[in-house]
Design an enzyme around this catalytic site. Structure first.
Site, PDB file in Angstrom:
ATOM      1  N   LYS A   1       0.840  -1.199   0.000  1.00 15.35           N
ATOM      2  CA  LYS A   1       0.000   0.000   0.000  1.00 15.35           C
ATOM      3  C   LYS A   1       0.875   1.248   0.000  1.00 15.35           C
ATOM      4  O   LYS A   1       2.080   1.187   0.244  1.00 15.35           O
ATOM      5  CB  LYS A   1      -0.922  -0.003   1.216  1.00 15.35           C
ATOM      6  CG  LYS A   1      -0.204   0.026   2.561  1.00 15.35           C
ATOM      7  CD  LYS A   1      -1.189  -0.048   3.710  1.00 15.35           C
ATOM      8  CE  LYS A   1      -0.460  -0.041   5.061  1.00 15.35           C
ATOM      9  NZ  LYS A   1      -1.408  -0.082   6.192  1.00 15.35           N
TER      10      LYS A   1
ATOM     11  N   TYR B   1      12.377  31.776   1.307  1.00 14.68           N
ATOM     12  CA  TYR B   1      11.210  32.466   1.846  1.00 14.68           C
ATOM     13  C   TYR B   1      11.441  32.905   3.292  1.00 14.68           C
ATOM     14  O   TYR B   1      12.086  32.217   4.075  1.00 14.68           O
ATOM     15  CB  TYR B   1       9.981  31.551   1.811  1.00 14.68           C
ATOM     16  CG  TYR B   1       9.404  31.333   0.435  1.00 14.68           C
ATOM     17  CD1 TYR B   1       8.871  32.389  -0.297  1.00 14.68           C
ATOM     18  CD2 TYR B   1       9.378  30.060  -0.129  1.00 14.68           C
ATOM     19  CE1 TYR B   1       8.328  32.183  -1.559  1.00 14.68           C
ATOM     20  CE2 TYR B   1       8.835  29.834  -1.390  1.00 14.68           C
ATOM     21  CZ  TYR B   1       8.316  30.908  -2.097  1.00 14.68           C
ATOM     22  OH  TYR B   1       7.777  30.706  -3.349  1.00 14.68           O
TER      23      TYR B   1
END
Length: 377
Positions: free
Chosen positions: A37, A271
């Protein structure tokens, strides 16, 4: 030819080694369901599944219909179980693609039965029993035995398996896990007393496989579900310290330096104002960011490996890019950077990254984006 200058490197030899580590622990005649998964925990579901099947996996386990359909498009005959919840609206897709579904209620089973009869096909299901995790599942009670009888009587369904899930077999104290198995075994025996049998009986995840195969708690099991251990990680630090089983690292997150800039003293990188150059600084820009699975909070907190040297990751990680400080580092544009991977490269492994972020390696590797290409070595 890679489309980006960042990628996930997957060691196929380690995948094979780890699968065979499972085979060496579980009973000789047992079946193994390789849990793939979340894109095989980041390793790439198709290639990982191919390797596990080559090494002797009997079943593949996923969490969602989409994951199962991706596998079915490559493996037409392989048994695939959706371990997670399948909405009733998925019934026809399950049936048409010969997928096995987890069932935990009579109402759900009745819908699946009706759809199977309309299709004139059979749907394989595994019954989920809640023995103490308190997630999905039927309670192990006499009432549930009556429910199971009704489910087994439904036309169009093949009740192939029954299973439970252990919630903390990775802890040093195994009391709860052993109690769960005591409950599950007692329930299976009650079913056997009423001549109710199942082709597959399963409960052990990686933690169960690594720590509970030496007792008799697994005496009624014939299918095992390894997950995280296939990808080189122990379910917990406690298990890593106590386990005699050697697992090998599978996944490395890598990028190449796409530009090197010389930034003068007194500037901010990226940033915000999260890294200040208190000296002239050589900055390497990588085309890798938090949208790829490199957590934003790792900026200014880890060192990465470049040419067997350690360099700090600086500033805040951007969505698609990040920065490394290259002062005193021998590096050039195009050089490979290891964000995390095999410890032999000097880089952190995913377990160390997880500890830093107060999480687990499952999250660190399974959230690596599909937009990163997988390179198999």
């Amino acid at each position: 030819m890679l489309k980006r200058a960042s990628f996930v490197e997957v060691n196929t030899h380690s995948l094979r080694h780890n699968f065979n580590a499972v085979k060496n622990i579980v009973p000789k005649d047992a079946c193994v369901m390789a849990v793939v998964k979340a894109n095989a925990y980041g390793a790439g579901a198709i290639k990982a599944s191919e390797i596990f099947l080559q090494e002797g996996a009997n079943y593949l386990g996923v969490a969602t219909l989409d994951e199962a359909l991706e596998l079915r498009s490559h493996f037409s005959q392989t048994p695939i179980l959706i371990l997670g919840y399948s909405p009733n609206t998925n019934a026809s897709m399950l049936i048409d693609n010969d997928l096995s579904a987890m069932v935990f209620s009579l109402e759900q089973a009745e819908v699946f039965s009706q759809m199977a009869l309309k299709s004139q096909k059979r749907l394989k299901v595994h019954l989920k029993i809640d023995t103490g995790m308190h997630r999905l599942g039927l309670e192990p009670t006499f009432k549930s035995i009556e429910t199971i009888k009704k489910i087994r009587a439904l036309k169009g369904l093949e009740v192939e398996g029954i299973f439970t899930h252990l919630s903390n077999a990775d802890s040093n104290i195994k009391t709860h896990a052993k109690n769960q198995m005591k409950v599950f075994n007692a329930f299976l025996e009650q079913l056997l007393d009423q001549k109710i049998e199942f082709q597959y009986r399963h409960a052990y995840n990686s933690a169960g496989i690594l720590s509970l195969c030496n007792g008799n708690e697994n005496r009624l099991l014939n299918l095992y579900r390894p997950g995280i251990m296939l990808y080189g990680f122990y379910p917990s630090n406690e298990m890593k310290e106590s386990s005699q089983t050697i697992l090998k690292n599978v996944i490395s997150l890598k990028a190449r330096i796409v530009q090197i800039k010389r930034v003068k003293k007194g500037e901010f990188i990226g940033y915000g104002e999260h890294f200040y150059t208190n000296e002239e600084t050589l900055v390497g820009v990588l085309a890798l960011g938090y949208a790829d699975g490199l957590v934003r909070a790792l900026g200014n907190r880890i060192q990465v490996a470049i040419n067997n040297q350690l360099a700090p990751l600086i500033g805040k990680v951007c969505m698609d890019q990040c920065f490394v400080k290259l002062n005193d580092i021998e590096a050039k544009e195009g050089d490979e950077v290891i964000l995390f991977g095999d410890k032999s490269t000097k880089a952190n492994d995913a377990s160390e990254i997880a500890t830093l972020l107060n999480t687990i390696p499952y999250e660190t590797i399974s959230t690596l984006s599909k937009r990163l290409e997988r390179v198999y070595v």
